[in-house]
Design a protein around this motif. Structure first.
Motif, mmCIF file in Angstrom:
data_model
loop_
_atom_site.group_PDB
_atom_site.id
_atom_site.type_symbol
_atom_site.label_atom_id
_atom_site.label_comp_id
_atom_site.label_asym_id
_atom_site.label_seq_id
_atom_site.Cartn_x
_atom_site.Cartn_y
_atom_site.Cartn_z
ATOM 1 N N GLY A 102 29.014 37.086 -1.140
ATOM 2 C CA GLY A 102 29.120 38.363 -1.833
ATOM 3 C C GLY A 102 28.326 39.453 -1.139
ATOM 4 O O GLY A 102 27.705 39.258 -0.093
ATOM 5 N N LEU A 103 28.317 40.635 -1.755
ATOM 6 C CA LEU A 103 27.675 41.788 -1.140
ATOM 7 C C LEU A 103 26.160 41.664 -1.097
ATOM 8 O O LEU A 103 25.513 42.252 -0.222
ATOM 9 N N ARG A 104 25.573 40.933 -2.020
ATOM 10 C CA ARG A 104 24.115 40.782 -2.011
ATOM 11 C C ARG A 104 23.634 40.066 -0.758
ATOM 12 O O ARG A 104 22.484 40.234 -0.339
ATOM 13 N N HIS A 105 24.489 39.261 -0.152
ATOM 14 C CA HIS A 105 24.110 38.470 1.014
ATOM 15 C C HIS A 105 24.889 38.905 2.255
ATOM 16 O O HIS A 105 24.976 38.163 3.221
ATOM 17 N N TYR A 106 25.420 40.113 2.197
ATOM 18 C CA TYR A 106 26.230 40.672 3.275
ATOM 19 C C TYR A 106 25.337 41.450 4.231
ATOM 20 O O TYR A 106 24.539 42.287 3.809
ATOM 21 N N ARG A 107 25.476 41.157 5.525
ATOM 22 C CA ARG A 107 24.702 41.866 6.550
ATOM 23 C C ARG A 107 25.523 43.049 7.052
ATOM 24 O O ARG A 107 26.339 42.929 7.948
ATOM 25 N N ASN A 108 25.293 44.191 6.436
ATOM 26 C CA ASN A 108 26.076 45.396 6.699
ATOM 27 C C ASN A 108 25.769 45.904 8.105
ATOM 28 O O ASN A 108 24.628 46.264 8.397
ATOM 29 N N PRO A 109 26.772 45.972 9.000
ATOM 30 C CA PRO A 109 26.484 46.442 10.360
ATOM 31 C C PRO A 109 26.040 47.896 10.397
ATOM 32 O O PRO A 109 25.367 48.313 11.340
ATOM 33 N N GLU A 110 26.399 48.684 9.372
ATOM 34 C CA GLU A 110 25.979 50.090 9.344
ATOM 35 C C GLU A 110 24.495 50.243 9.039
ATOM 36 O O GLU A 110 23.904 51.283 9.320
ATOM 37 N N GLN A 111 23.903 49.221 8.449
ATOM 38 C CA GLN A 111 22.490 49.305 8.088
ATOM 39 C C GLN A 111 21.592 48.544 9.050
ATOM 40 O O GLN A 111 20.371 48.568 8.891
ATOM 41 N N GLN A 112 22.182 47.860 10.008
ATOM 42 C CA GLN A 112 21.365 47.120 10.961
ATOM 43 C C GLN A 112 20.759 48.076 11.970
ATOM 44 O O GLN A 112 21.401 49.018 12.430
ATOM 45 N N GLN A 113 19.495 47.839 12.304
ATOM 46 C CA GLN A 113 18.767 48.717 13.210
ATOM 47 C C GLN A 113 19.322 48.590 14.626
ATOM 48 O O GLN A 113 19.573 47.494 15.102
ATOM 49 N N PRO A 114 19.547 49.739 15.312
ATOM 50 C CA PRO A 114 19.994 49.654 16.706
ATOM 51 C C PRO A 114 18.898 49.094 17.598
ATOM 52 O O PRO A 114 17.715 49.173 17.278
ATOM 53 N N GLU A 115 19.324 48.495 18.694
ATOM 54 C CA GLU A 115 18.348 47.945 19.625
ATOM 55 C C GLU A 115 17.532 49.070 20.241
ATOM 56 O O GLU A 115 18.065 50.123 20.600
ATOM 57 N N PRO A 116 16.207 48.885 20.355
ATOM 58 C CA PRO A 116 15.369 49.950 20.924
ATOM 59 C C PRO A 116 15.707 50.179 22.392
ATOM 60 O O PRO A 116 15.970 49.239 23.144
ATOM 61 N N GLU A 117 15.696 51.454 22.773
ATOM 62 C CA GLU A 117 15.968 51.785 24.158
ATOM 63 C C GLU A 117 14.740 51.517 25.008
ATOM 64 O O GLU A 117 13.608 51.791 24.618
ATOM 65 N N LEU A 118 14.982 50.960 26.202
ATOM 66 C CA LEU A 118 13.885 50.675 27.103
ATOM 67 C C LEU A 118 13.353 51.978 27.701
ATOM 68 O O LEU A 118 14.106 52.915 27.972
ATOM 69 N N GLU A 119 12.054 52.033 27.866
ATOM 70 C CA GLU A 119 11.423 53.221 28.429
ATOM 71 C C GLU A 119 11.861 53.385 29.884
ATOM 72 O O GLU A 119 11.852 52.443 30.670
ATOM 73 N N SER A 120 12.255 54.581 30.240
ATOM 74 C CA SER A 120 12.693 54.871 31.602
ATOM 75 C C SER A 120 11.852 56.015 32.167
ATOM 76 O O SER A 120 11.816 57.102 31.594
ATOM 77 N N ARG A 121 11.154 55.755 33.257
ATOM 78 C CA ARG A 121 10.324 56.780 33.897
ATOM 79 C C ARG A 121 10.265 56.479 35.392
ATOM 80 O O ARG A 121 10.444 55.333 35.815
ATOM 81 N N PRO A 122 10.008 57.482 36.213
ATOM 82 C CA PRO A 122 9.868 57.225 37.655
ATOM 83 C C PRO A 122 8.576 56.494 37.937
ATOM 84 O O PRO A 122 7.600 56.625 37.190
ATOM 85 N N PRO A 123 8.513 55.678 39.011
ATOM 86 C CA PRO A 123 7.273 54.961 39.324
ATOM 87 C C PRO A 123 6.173 55.922 39.774
ATOM 88 O O PRO A 123 6.438 56.970 40.368
ATOM 89 N N THR A 124 4.929 55.566 39.492
ATOM 90 C CA THR A 124 3.787 56.364 39.920
ATOM 91 C C THR A 124 3.511 56.104 41.395
ATOM 92 O O THR A 124 4.032 55.158 41.989
ATOM 93 N N GLU A 125 2.665 56.975 41.994
ATOM 94 C CA GLU A 125 2.301 56.789 43.403
ATOM 95 C C GLU A 125 1.600 55.452 43.613
ATOM 96 O O GLU A 125 1.800 54.773 44.626
ATOM 97 N N GLU A 126 0.750 55.061 42.655
ATOM 98 C CA GLU A 126 0.043 53.792 42.772
ATOM 99 C C GLU A 126 1.026 52.619 42.794
ATOM 100 O O GLU A 126 0.878 51.675 43.573
ATOM 101 N N GLU A 127 2.069 52.681 41.944
ATOM 102 C CA GLU A 127 3.058 51.616 41.916
ATOM 103 C C GLU A 127 3.874 51.585 43.202
ATOM 104 O O GLU A 127 4.197 50.508 43.728
ATOM 105 N N LEU A 128 4.203 52.751 43.736
ATOM 106 C CA LEU A 128 4.943 52.804 44.991
ATOM 107 C C LEU A 128 4.135 52.200 46.135
ATOM 108 O O LEU A 128 4.663 51.471 46.977
ATOM 109 N N THR A 129 2.815 52.504 46.166
ATOM 110 C CA THR A 129 1.945 51.954 47.197
ATOM 111 C C THR A 129 1.889 50.441 47.104
ATOM 112 O O THR A 129 1.977 49.713 48.110
#
Length: 376
Positions: A334-361
């Motif tokens: 029934g509806l009490r045990h229904y996993r509504n796709p409209e209410q499910q949380q979207p997957e979090p977006e991964l952080e996207s940034r350019p690498p720092t100078e230290e990381e490039l080195t």
């Protein structure tokens, strides 16, 4: 579909089926040529309602609906894929009551819900979600024709509203009933084959003539990883006379191309399913015909698991789980045990940034180190 109280449905179903003969409560073995009185057997109707029509609302955001699952289910219901029509004929032959579910699975299923492991997997929750999503999708207006070149805004809006009103009227009485849940369970489930002739498998069948008890064992193997793969074995014990055991073993050991399977007959009590019986059957894929070999009241039914490749690190994968017999299964619908796709949380977006100078080195140093090691 009329909304009938489940108790009334059960009484009505029992009354309608009385004239067709009572099913023997003990182990029943049918010979392959038995086909008597099929024309007198009634098709079950008025299945118990799980979700009322007025509680099912259209999707506000259909883009979030898993359309692939619903589309495949729609094709299964209308006979474009799978063996639904043959399953319905089979349940009619078995003279099942309207509050019973015939659960066999489907060989063409692309799902991962193994029927053999149904107390442990997501089969029943997924079936509940699927039948509700299917009913809601039927109530959801689809994008109509675009506005015509010579159509005013007012005319276009009136036409679109008329189409929505027509759909709402046509789908106003769509319930989710037990029959549709049975369809979803069979569509989502992978069947349980019994192949006692496979020398490399774990399937077997033995009869203890002194105790008049038969043991059937069937298995499946996961393939998740070398040390995490598990062999799951379903074990079934039941009483059988020597005559019935001879017929059963004769069918299981027949070397001709006969495919044997185990399935379940479930009953619904106060909104929950109960495991009533196990059914041993054959499915002829050439003419899509099901044949019952035995209707079984198990004395014991349990699932045992062991590692496929055992060592010190994975011995905890050994387990044994009893299947509840004649007890309410821990699945809610029934509806009490229904996993509504409209209410499910979207997957979090991964952080996207350019690498720092230290990381490039650091990356440059690692690359240079790799080139040096490769040249030695």
């Amino acid at each position: 579909m009329r909304d009938l109280h489940p108790l009334f449905v059960c009484v009505l179903g029992s009354f309608l089926l009385m004239g067709c003969g009572n099913r023997n409560a003990s182990t029943e073995v049918l010979r392959p040529d038995e086909n008597a009185a099929l024309s007198q057997r009634l098709e079950p109707s008025h299945r118990p309602v799980l979700v009322e029509a007025n509680a099912l609302k259209p999707f506000l955001n259909p883009q979030q609906l898993p359309e692939t699952d619903v589309s495949g289910f729609r094709e299964y219901i209308h006979g474009q894929t799978g063996s639904r029509a043959a399953v319905l004929q089979f349940r009619q032959k078995l003279q099942l009551k309207p509050n019973q579910v015939l659960l066999l699975g489907d060989e063409q299923s692309y799902q991962k819900n193994i029927l053999l492991e149904f107390p442990k997997n997501d089969l029943f929750a997924s079936a509940n979600d699927l039948v509700v999503n299917h009913a809601r999708m039927m109530k959801t207006p689809v994008a109509g024709e675009v506005r015509g070149e010579f159509e005013t805004t007012e005319q276009y809006q009136r036409r679109s509203q008329a189409e929505r009103d027509k759909l709402a009227k046509v789908t106003a009485n769509i319930n989710v009933d037990l029959g549709r849940l049975e369809d979803a369970l069979n569509y989502l489930a992978v069947p349980i084959p019994v192949n006692v002739l496979n020398p490399s498998g774990d399937d077997s069948a033995q009869y203890d003539a002194d105790r008049q008890v038969m043991h059937i064992q069937t298995s499946s193997t996961s393939s998740t990883g070398y040390y995490s793969s598990v062999v799951s074995t379903l074990n079934l014990d039941f009483s059988a006379s020597p005559r019935d055991a001879k017929v059963i073993l004769g069918n299981l050991r027949d070397e001709r191309d006969k495919r044997n399977y185990l399935g379940f007959i479930l009953g619904m009590q106060q909104g929950q399913l109960v495991l009533d019986q196990v059914i041993l059957y054959q499915h002829n894929h050439n003419d899509d015909r099901y044949l019952r070999l035995a209707t079984i009241n198990p004395s014991e039914l349990y699932l045992s698991t062991r590692p496929l490749n055992e060592d010190e690190s994975n011995r905890e994968l050994h387990s044994r789980q009893q299947y509840p017999l004649k007890q309410k299964l821990p699945f809610q619908f029934g509806l009490r045990h229904y996993r509504n796709p409209e209410q499910q949380q979207p997957e979090p977006e991964l952080e996207s940034r350019p690498p720092t100078e230290e990381e490039l080195t650091q990356l440059s140093l690692e690359a240079a180190s790799g080139d040096t090691e490769g040249g030695l």
